[in-house]
Design a protein around this motif. Sequence first.
Motif, mmCIF file in Angstrom:
data_model
loop_
_atom_site.group_PDB
_atom_site.id
_atom_site.type_symbol
_atom_site.label_atom_id
_atom_site.label_comp_id
_atom_site.label_asym_id
_atom_site.label_seq_id
_atom_site.Cartn_x
_atom_site.Cartn_y
_atom_site.Cartn_z
ATOM 1 N N TYR A 18 0.816 -1.219 0.000
ATOM 2 C CA TYR A 18 0.000 0.000 0.000
ATOM 3 C C TYR A 18 0.849 1.269 0.000
ATOM 4 C CZ TYR A 18 0.755 1.104 4.966
ATOM 5 O OH TYR A 18 1.296 1.479 6.167
ATOM 6 N N THR A 19 2.067 1.192 0.575
ATOM 7 C CA THR A 19 2.898 2.397 0.642
ATOM 8 C C THR A 19 3.274 2.916 -0.741
ATOM 9 O OG1 THR A 19 4.896 1.057 0.857
ATOM 10 C CG2 THR A 19 3.851 1.798 2.897
ATOM 11 N N SER A 20 3.460 1.988 -1.687
ATOM 12 C CA SER A 20 3.819 2.425 -3.048
ATOM 13 C C SER A 20 2.653 3.151 -3.708
ATOM 14 C CB SER A 20 4.237 1.217 -3.900
ATOM 15 O OG SER A 20 3.174 0.284 -4.001
ATOM 16 N N ILE A 21 1.423 2.794 -3.325
ATOM 17 C CA ILE A 21 0.235 3.474 -3.861
ATOM 18 C C ILE A 21 0.126 4.874 -3.263
ATOM 19 C CG2 ILE A 21 -2.279 3.404 -4.110
ATOM 20 C CD1 ILE A 21 -0.813 1.175 -5.590
ATOM 21 N N PHE A 22 0.254 4.961 -1.939
ATOM 22 C CA PHE A 22 0.043 6.241 -1.266
ATOM 23 C C PHE A 22 1.228 7.181 -1.394
ATOM 24 C CE2 PHE A 22 -3.281 3.675 0.678
ATOM 25 C CZ PHE A 22 -4.337 4.556 0.637
ATOM 26 N N ASN A 23 2.343 6.677 -1.921
ATOM 27 C CA ASN A 23 3.449 7.571 -2.257
ATOM 28 C C ASN A 23 3.043 8.572 -3.337
ATOM 29 O OD1 ASN A 23 5.589 6.993 -0.557
ATOM 30 N ND2 ASN A 23 6.244 5.226 -1.767
ATOM 31 N N ASN A 24 2.018 8.187 -4.128
ATOM 32 C CA ASN A 24 1.539 9.041 -5.215
ATOM 33 C C ASN A 24 0.469 10.031 -4.759
ATOM 34 O OD1 ASN A 24 3.130 7.633 -7.134
ATOM 35 N ND2 ASN A 24 1.590 5.997 -7.211
ATOM 36 N N PHE A 25 0.178 10.010 -3.457
ATOM 37 C CA PHE A 25 -0.906 10.864 -2.955
ATOM 38 C C PHE A 25 -0.350 11.950 -2.039
ATOM 39 C CE2 PHE A 25 -3.852 11.860 0.540
ATOM 40 C CZ PHE A 25 -4.893 12.404 -0.206
ATOM 41 N N SER A 26 -0.906 13.134 -2.173
ATOM 42 C CA SER A 26 -0.601 14.215 -1.231
ATOM 43 C C SER A 26 -1.826 15.108 -1.121
ATOM 44 C CB SER A 26 0.612 15.039 -1.688
ATOM 45 O OG SER A 26 0.348 15.647 -2.935
#
Length: 404
Positions: free
Chosen positions: A3-11
Amino acid sequence: MDYTSIFNNFSFNKENKVPYYIQLSEFIKYSIQNNTLNFIPSERELSSFLSVSRLTVSKAYEKLKKDGILYSKKGSGYFINKDSILFLSSKKTKAFFLINQLIDNLLKEDFSFNDIKNFFNSILSYQEIKSENINIAFIDCNPESYFIIKNQIKKLFKINSHFLPISSLLRNHNNRSILDKISGFDIVLTTKKHYNEIKNHLKNLVTGKDKNDFKRIDNLKFFDEFKLIKVHIEPDPDTLIKIAKIQKNSKKLVICYSKRFAIIVKEYLEKINDLSNTEYLILESLYKTNKGNLFENTIDINQEDKIERLVKNKLEEIDYLIIPAEFKVLEYKDYIYQNFKIDSFNENLLILFERLQKIYSDKIISFNYKVDNGSLILIEDKINEINSKRLKEYIEKGVIDEEN
């Protein structure tokens, strides 16, 4: 995929007025629809990873659960609902699908159609109770704080709100009038600065010589229910960063409503930047004295052309315009009526500042406050308590069948 790789794209978009929890829920929904997210982290894990409050993550998950995209298991967390119809259908079809699915499950549990109908009637009655707005009063020394905090709280809860200036509360010697006014609200909020002063003042009123005269108020119950809540607020870190980055000796203009808010801004300018080349235009001063700090001579507030020319010239000269966040000037109209008792109130002055604010938006620094998460949790707990009390009252009145 972790999941961290997905939320790395979110801000979070701090300039966007959409609440953080909705921004987060929309990103999660998009990621699930595109099959890039197949695991829902715990509230604690995601709040830590995104450096955001757990309350924000919790509200995002609950919204997705309400929309049928997630479901939860007690003690296990949240999971993705695999029914693709929830994503592909219209709202009506989705509603039909969910209700039909629920009825099928209840029938499997041997409930009759009449039982299910009673369940729905009771639940609908309860939801109507929950949808009733909570009445909140905010007591403080400046209306700017009220408008900033009101708009933050309204993004999270359904409320009706009202501002009570602390000066008018403390100066009013009519005990009955004050207590009657306060008792009309479900919650009374104030800041840490004024909490003890207001609490002691109200206690003195309800325990004073005239306490037997207050037939409409249960004095002891008033304080047992902790109607008065202390709210912790502080300038938003982004605001302080922007002020700190103001170039030394640059020309600054502070436009606000009250003298108290101007003093707050002045204190922070002095603390983290400098006060040189700073001027103030306080709308309250215009209505109190027909004179603002920018003007050497007394100016009639109805001379819009003259005021507009002076203010426009000043705005063209400055480098930075500092205003309260959520500074929708026309919102102050009712407050001006109430406090200055102006018979022939001219709105053109407020309209002028509303318009100039847009024209010179590139120079604006919004001075923003934030309510801390602990205060929001206290408010949410109190709102839930009020809704539970309302539900109990409805049950006692027979509006809702408790057995159903």
